[in-house]
Design a protein around this motif. Structure first.
Motif, PDB file in Angstrom:
ATOM      1  N   ALA A 133       0.875  -1.176   0.144  1.00  0.00           N
ATOM      2  CA  ALA A 133       0.027  -0.018  -0.075  1.00  0.00           C
ATOM      3  C   ALA A 133       0.751   1.286  -0.078  1.00  0.00           C
ATOM      4  CB  ALA A 133      -0.938  -0.088   1.110  1.00  0.00           C
ATOM      5  N   GLY A 134       2.061   1.273   0.604  1.00  0.00           N
ATOM      6  CA  GLY A 134       2.809   2.491   0.801  1.00  0.00           C
ATOM      7  C   GLY A 134       2.513   3.171   2.090  1.00  0.00           C
ATOM      8  N   ASN A 135       3.270   3.550   2.652  1.00  0.00           N
ATOM      9  CA  ASN A 135       3.621   4.052   4.090  1.00  0.00           C
ATOM     10  C   ASN A 135       2.235   5.127   4.194  1.00  0.00           C
ATOM     11  OD1 ASN A 135       5.482   2.411   5.180  1.00  0.00           O
ATOM     12  ND2 ASN A 135       7.005   3.795   4.833  1.00  0.00           N
ATOM     13  N   ASP A 136       2.056   5.881   3.143  1.00  0.00           N
ATOM     14  CA  ASP A 136       1.144   6.920   3.215  1.00  0.00           C
ATOM     15  C   ASP A 136      -0.307   6.446   2.965  1.00  0.00           C
ATOM     16  OD1 ASP A 136       3.105   8.987   3.254  1.00  0.00           O
ATOM     17  OD2 ASP A 136       3.477   9.388   1.021  1.00  0.00           O
ATOM     18  N   ASN A 137      -0.276   5.173   2.666  1.00  0.00           N
ATOM     19  CA  ASN A 137      -1.608   4.494   2.482  1.00  0.00           C
ATOM     20  C   ASN A 137      -1.958   3.603   3.472  1.00  0.00           C
ATOM     21  OD1 ASN A 137      -2.191   6.167   0.257  1.00  0.00           O
ATOM     22  ND2 ASN A 137      -1.143   4.582  -1.281  1.00  0.00           N
ATOM     23  N   THR A 138      -1.435   3.607   4.824  1.00  0.00           N
ATOM     24  CA  THR A 138      -1.787   2.834   5.730  1.00  0.00           C
ATOM     25  C   THR A 138      -2.082   3.695   7.051  1.00  0.00           C
ATOM     26  OG1 THR A 138       0.537   2.470   6.373  1.00  0.00           O
ATOM     27  CG2 THR A 138      -0.090   1.144   4.948  1.00  0.00           C
ATOM     28  N   PHE A 139      -2.940   3.128   7.766  1.00  0.00           N
ATOM     29  CA  PHE A 139      -2.991   3.837   9.126  1.00  0.00           C
ATOM     30  C   PHE A 139      -3.542   2.865  10.106  1.00  0.00           C
ATOM     31  CE2 PHE A 139      -6.939   3.812   6.775  1.00  0.00           C
ATOM     32  CZ  PHE A 139      -8.036   3.344   7.484  1.00  0.00           C
ATOM     33  N   GLN A 140      -3.222   3.025  11.346  1.00  0.00           N
ATOM     34  CA  GLN A 140      -3.688   2.182  12.587  1.00  0.00           C
ATOM     35  C   GLN A 140      -4.978   2.513  13.095  1.00  0.00           C
ATOM     36  OE1 GLN A 140      -0.632   1.989  15.462  1.00  0.00           O
ATOM     37  NE2 GLN A 140       1.019   1.580  13.818  1.00  0.00           N
ATOM     38  N   VAL A 141      -5.903   1.494  13.605  1.00  0.00           N
ATOM     39  CA  VAL A 141      -7.057   1.543  14.471  1.00  0.00           C
ATOM     40  C   VAL A 141      -7.154   0.506  15.465  1.00  0.00           C
ATOM     41  CG1 VAL A 141      -8.673   2.303  12.258  1.00  0.00           C
ATOM     42  CG2 VAL A 141      -8.123  -0.125  12.652  1.00  0.00           C
ATOM     43  N   PHE A 224      -8.373  -2.915  -1.380  1.00  0.00           N
ATOM     44  CA  PHE A 224      -8.390  -3.129   0.186  1.00  0.00           C
ATOM     45  C   PHE A 224      -7.651  -4.298   0.576  1.00  0.00           C
ATOM     46  CE2 PHE A 224     -12.215  -0.802  -0.836  1.00  0.00           C
ATOM     47  CZ  PHE A 224     -12.328   0.130   0.530  1.00  0.00           C
ATOM     48  N   LEU A 225      -6.381  -4.271   1.310  1.00  0.00           N
ATOM     49  CA  LEU A 225      -5.779  -5.305   1.792  1.00  0.00           C
ATOM     50  C   LEU A 225      -6.360  -5.765   3.121  1.00  0.00           C
ATOM     51  CD1 LEU A 225      -2.397  -3.537   1.275  1.00  0.00           C
ATOM     52  CD2 LEU A 225      -3.727  -5.159  -0.360  1.00  0.00           C
ATOM     53  N   ASP A 226      -5.973  -7.278   3.138  1.00  0.00           N
ATOM     54  CA  ASP A 226      -6.273  -7.782   4.622  1.00  0.00           C
ATOM     55  C   ASP A 226      -5.571  -6.969   5.886  1.00  0.00           C
ATOM     56  OD1 ASP A 226      -7.936  -9.675   3.026  1.00  0.00           O
ATOM     57  OD2 ASP A 226      -6.008 -11.032   3.051  1.00  0.00           O
ATOM     58  N   ALA A 227      -6.301  -6.858   6.794  1.00  0.00           N
ATOM     59  CA  ALA A 227      -5.615  -5.977   7.959  1.00  0.00           C
ATOM     60  C   ALA A 227      -5.414  -6.966   8.983  1.00  0.00           C
ATOM     61  CB  ALA A 227      -6.724  -5.180   8.330  1.00  0.00           C
ATOM     62  N   TYR A 228      -4.291  -6.812   9.661  1.00  0.00           N
ATOM     63  CA  TYR A 228      -3.699  -7.798  10.538  1.00  0.00           C
ATOM     64  C   TYR A 228      -3.452  -6.947  11.855  1.00  0.00           C
ATOM     65  CZ  TYR A 228      -3.211 -11.439   7.121  1.00  0.00           C
ATOM     66  OH  TYR A 228      -3.295 -12.547   5.942  1.00  0.00           O
ATOM     67  N   PRO A 229      -3.518  -7.880  13.074  1.00  0.00           N
ATOM     68  CA  PRO A 229      -3.063  -6.988  14.327  1.00  0.00           C
ATOM     69  C   PRO A 229      -1.791  -6.794  14.331  1.00  0.00           C
ATOM     70  CG  PRO A 229      -4.536  -8.904  14.797  1.00  0.00           C
ATOM     71  CD  PRO A 229      -4.119  -9.118  13.316  1.00  0.00           C
ATOM     72  N   LEU A 230      -1.397  -5.584  15.046  1.00  0.00           N
ATOM     73  CA  LEU A 230       0.063  -5.605  15.219  1.00  0.00           C
ATOM     74  C   LEU A 230       0.845  -6.278  16.307  1.00  0.00           C
ATOM     75  CD1 LEU A 230       0.219  -1.612  15.652  1.00  0.00           C
ATOM     76  CD2 LEU A 230       0.619  -3.060  13.453  1.00  0.00           C
ATOM     77  N   PRO A 231       1.951  -6.841  16.048  1.00  0.00           N
ATOM     78  CA  PRO A 231       2.466  -7.628  17.358  1.00  0.00           C
ATOM     79  C   PRO A 231       2.690  -6.991  18.563  1.00  0.00           C
ATOM     80  CG  PRO A 231       4.012  -7.080  15.474  1.00  0.00           C
ATOM     81  CD  PRO A 231       2.669  -6.606  15.199  1.00  0.00           C
ATOM     82  N   ASN A 232       3.011  -7.751  19.499  1.00  0.00           N
ATOM     83  CA  ASN A 232       3.183  -7.139  20.961  1.00  0.00           C
ATOM     84  C   ASN A 232       2.024  -6.545  21.366  1.00  0.00           C
ATOM     85  OD1 ASN A 232       5.899  -7.880  20.830  1.00  0.00           O
ATOM     86  ND2 ASN A 232       6.647  -6.159  19.947  1.00  0.00           N
ATOM     87  N   LEU A 271      -3.449  -2.715  11.477  1.00  0.00           N
ATOM     88  CA  LEU A 271      -2.796  -1.932  10.407  1.00  0.00           C
ATOM     89  C   LEU A 271      -3.704  -2.116   9.321  1.00  0.00           C
ATOM     90  CD1 LEU A 271      -0.592  -0.160   9.638  1.00  0.00           C
ATOM     91  CD2 LEU A 271       0.628  -2.196   8.430  1.00  0.00           C
ATOM     92  N   ILE A 272      -4.327  -0.949   8.978  1.00  0.00           N
ATOM     93  CA  ILE A 272      -5.389  -0.733   7.651  1.00  0.00           C
ATOM     94  C   ILE A 272      -4.486  -0.382   6.246  1.00  0.00           C
ATOM     95  CG2 ILE A 272      -7.395  -0.117   6.753  1.00  0.00           C
ATOM     96  CD1 ILE A 272      -7.769  -1.602   9.196  1.00  0.00           C
ATOM     97  N   GLY A 273      -4.465  -1.055   5.245  1.00  0.00           N
ATOM     98  CA  GLY A 273      -3.813  -0.763   4.065  1.00  0.00           C
ATOM     99  C   GLY A 273      -4.870  -0.605   2.942  1.00  0.00           C
ATOM    100  N   LEU A 274      -4.639   0.348   2.003  1.00  0.00           N
ATOM    101  CA  LEU A 274      -5.552   0.649   0.711  1.00  0.00           C
ATOM    102  C   LEU A 274      -4.726   1.273  -0.020  1.00  0.00           C
ATOM    103  CD1 LEU A 274      -8.779   2.818   1.531  1.00  0.00           C
ATOM    104  CD2 LEU A 274      -7.031   2.454   2.982  1.00  0.00           C
ATOM    105  N   ARG A 275      -5.010   1.115  -1.539  1.00  0.00           N
ATOM    106  CA  ARG A 275      -4.307   1.853  -2.593  1.00  0.00           C
ATOM    107  C   ARG A 275      -5.366   1.862  -3.776  1.00  0.00           C
ATOM    108  NH1 ARG A 275      -2.538  -1.261  -6.692  1.00  0.00           N
ATOM    109  NH2 ARG A 275      -2.179  -3.379  -6.134  1.00  0.00           N
ATOM    110  N   LEU A 276      -4.752   2.815  -4.559  1.00  0.00           N
ATOM    111  CA  LEU A 276      -5.632   3.090  -6.036  1.00  0.00           C
ATOM    112  C   LEU A 276      -5.332   1.770  -6.890  1.00  0.00           C
ATOM    113  CD1 LEU A 276      -5.384   6.693  -6.614  1.00  0.00           C
ATOM    114  CD2 LEU A 276      -7.427   5.607  -5.939  1.00  0.00           C
ATOM    115  N   VAL A 277      -6.400   1.400  -7.614  1.00  0.00           N
ATOM    116  CA  VAL A 277      -5.837   0.207  -8.733  1.00  0.00           C
ATOM    117  C   VAL A 277      -4.866   0.860  -9.742  1.00  0.00           C
ATOM    118  CG1 VAL A 277      -8.074  -1.047  -8.602  1.00  0.00           C
ATOM    119  CG2 VAL A 277      -7.898   1.035  -9.999  1.00  0.00           C
TER     120      VAL A 277
END
Length: 654
Positions: A133-141, A224-232, A271-277
């Motif tokens: 996705a690129g760092n600019d297109n990811t965010f944490q929830v 839209f990319l699969d979202a996984y929990p952060l470690p720790n 960590l949520i990631g998404l990008r344009l086609v």
């Protein structure tokens, strides 16, 4: 040592049948023998060694002194029971209804929680999301409590969260896309008055639509990319569902606690990631979809959203919705518990069987408050409406399976925490939990019903706080037992509203409180009548079910009484509890065991819930008695009135 789940257990030596051994809970039940002294030879003794299952056993070489969880030992290869399905063979390798089914389920789920080592794999998956996705297109929830996304029923109907192909918990990309699209459609409907179908086509430039007139809008513009929990971070933990009350067709609901452990994610950060086609370069589309996704995640994702699960907040995205009613609270005494933690197996000589006594795990649970609001709604409504209508409105407001409804009201708790653990010794203070209870409208709540919903739930919440507590000890106020020789050192549960506004201010006298309570009752019944488009006649309540000394209905009906009393307290308990316990012990002394249970509840072949609720408000107590026209409950009310300094009847209303 527990086995490595990635390695096949070692093949045991051919087992020898023991002369006397404790029963294997995974075999058909037979009268057990007392265990023999442990044999330290290399031969593995167990409850049968034949391959297969059924009555021939499937013990597969268990030392008779071992606790009844043979598939967890590294030196014992468990043989499948013939009645087990393929999934059960892979995951449990036991018969579908063993003697110790519930306790072993708790044990194996706790092992899955404690032994999971996901750190390295989750780091790889999150690094992959950033790369794609690129760092600019990811965010944490962040989830403030728990989340249950997707998944399926595993062996023995255990609810499992969504796992990817390698067993990692995650939020599937399709789920994220659905959340963003649903939020976009709802905003279009709200802004432009569109129907769902019209709004669905209106968002086609972002998400695509097969019937879009512009061919370029027939496929989505965002990946839209699969979202996984952060470690720790906190991850998979054992959760508990407990459907305490059950409607049976048109009959009255029955009290039948049914705790079921399952796995959910506790306070995870995703960590949520998404990008344009690749064919789209319009960053405005990505920004808009991102806004819709953040708003949708904040409203909740997954199952049981209306019970406090699934709300995900992005850092800096603002505060969670305040709802139509909020109250800070504290709870003292027996705390709200999530699940029973596995401790150890012990042999009960008296009953000749294995037992596992769990350790209660204190947790501030929104669903506990929702269940209590639901209970009091049902009891008040049953006194004025037929059971079929009560069942229908209960499902409409709180959600239900039959009839299937999502519910109009959502219950959340923010800042929930245990501030004082439950006492381990006489000198310790009683346990305490705090939090902010928030009631809000679900998307299913009709706009034209919002005002009525608010009126009903404000009155209902006020009454809940002044009729009892929440959790295991809800039917009694918190009282001390530190003069006793053995724990527990405190019993009961007292719920305190921490609001300073006039809504929560209590009067000084018993009669003034009676008037205030009756006004809240009128508010509740007026709102209930508006839902039903009829006037509720509170001075002519119904008779619900059959009432005698051994039978009563938990309904605020003609045979129920609610009183407010004051009197001299005992050293360790309030006046109403003191009088109740005096009568209870008198009945026990006279060997009237069943009458004692008909007063305070008890445990026998079935669990009998006490027909009496007591809330201690400081200067006076509120007492609710179901089936108050029959002894021993009638005698209790007469004793209260005779021994009290002040006594006033709230219900039935004049």
């Amino acid at each position: 040592m527990t086995p490595n789940p990635m390695e096949r257990p070692k093949q045991p030596n051919p087992p020898q049948p023991p002369k006397k051994s404790k029963p294997d809970p995974n075999q058909s039940v037979q009268r057990p023998n007392r265990p023999t002294p442990r044999n330290n030879t290399n031969n593995h003794q167990g409850g049968g060694g034949n391959r297969g299952g059924g009555n021939r056993g499937g013990g597969g070489g268990r030392d008779p002194q071992q606790s009844p969880s043979p598939w967890l030992y590294e030196d014992c290869e468990r043989q499948a029971d013939r009645t087990a399905s393929f999934v059960e063979y892979l995951r449990w390798m036991r018969s579908p209804d063993p003697t110790h089914k519930d306790a072993t389920k708790v044990q194996i789920l706790q092992k899955a929680e404690e032994n999971a080592q996901y750190h390295q794999r989750l780091k790889q998956l999150n690094d992959r999301t950033k790369a794609i996705a690129g760092n600019d297109n990811t965010f944490q929830v962040k989830c403030s409590w728990r989340i249950r996304v997707g998944g399926h029923r595993g062996p023995e109907s255990i609810l499992l969260p969504a796992f990817d192909a390698l067993g990692m918990p995650y939020i599937p990309s399709a789920t994220l896309r659905g959340v963003a699209r649903t939020q976009a459609i709802r905003e279009k409907m709200s802004e432009s008055g569109m129907t769902w179908k019209e709004a669905d086509k209106a968002v086609a430039p972002y998400f695509g639509h097969l019937e879009a007139s512009n061919k370029a809008n027939r496929s989505g513009k965002v990946v839209f990319l699969d979202a996984y929990p952060l470690p720790n971070k906190l991850g998979l933990t054992v959760d508990m569902a407990n459907n305490i009350w059950k409607w049976e067709n048109d009959a009255l609901p029955s009290y039948n606690p049914n705790p079921n452990p399952f796995l959910s994610l506790k306070e995870p950060t995703f960590l949520i990631g998404l990008r344009l086609v690749t064919s789209c370069r319009n960053t405005a589309i990505l920004d808009q979809v991102k806004k819709w996704l953040i708003a949708g995640l904040q409203k909740g994702i997954g199952s049981q959203i209306n019970s406090g699960y699934g709300a995900l907040m992005k850092a800096g995205a603002g505060q969670a919705e305040c709802g139509f009613f909020t109250v800070q609270f504290s709870l003292e005494g027996q705390l709200i518990h999530g699940r029973q933690k596995f401790t150890k197996w012990s042999w009960n000589n008296r009953h000749q069987k294995w037992q596992m006594r769990g350790r209660a795990d204190a947790e501030v649970r929104p669903i506990a408050f929702k269940s209590m609001l639901r209970y009091w709604f049902r009891t008040f409504a049953l006194g004025v409406l037929p059971p079929a209508q009560v069942q229908d409105w209960e499902a409409t407001l709180f959600g239900g399976i039959n009839p299937k409804r999502w519910g109009w009201v959502r219950v959340q708790i923010l800042n929930g925490r245990v501030t004082k653990e439950e006492p381990q010794g006489k000198q310790d203070q009683c346990g305490e939990q705090v939090g902010d209870l928030i009631l809000s409208y679900s998307p299913e709540a009709p706009l034209n019903e919002h005002q009525t919903i608010e009126k009903l739930f404000k009155a209902l919440t006020w009454m809940m706080f002044h009729l009892g507590g929440v959790g295991q000890g809800a039917r009694r106020p918190c009282y001390s037992r530190t003069t006793r020789q053995h724990a527990p050192w405190y019993r009961g549960s007292t719920l305190y509203p921490e609001g300073n506004d006039n809504f929560w201010k209590l009067p000084d006298t018993v009669d003034e409180f009676k008037d205030l309570f009756q006004q809240r009752l009128q508010d509740f019944y007026q709102a209930l009548g508006q839902f039903n488009q009829r006037q509720i006649l509170t001075n002519h309540p119904l008779v619900v079910g059959q009432v005698n000394g051994n039978s009563w209905s938990e309904a605020i009906d003609r045979h129920c009484q609610i009183v407010v009393v004051s009197g001299s307290d005992a050293n360790d308990k309030g006046f109403a509890v003191k009088v109740l316990h005096q009568q209870f012990h008198d009945l026990e002394h006279n060997r009237s065991v069943q009458e004692a249970k008909n007063l305070c509840g008890g445990i026998g072949r079935t669990v009998i819930a006490s027909p009496i609720w007591i809330a201690d408000l400081g200067d006076y107590q509120v007492v609710t008695v179901f089936g108050a026209n029959e002894n021993p409950r009638k005698t209790y009310l007469e004793s209260l009135k005779h021994k009290s300094d002040e006594f006033s009847k709230i219900w039935p209303m004049p």
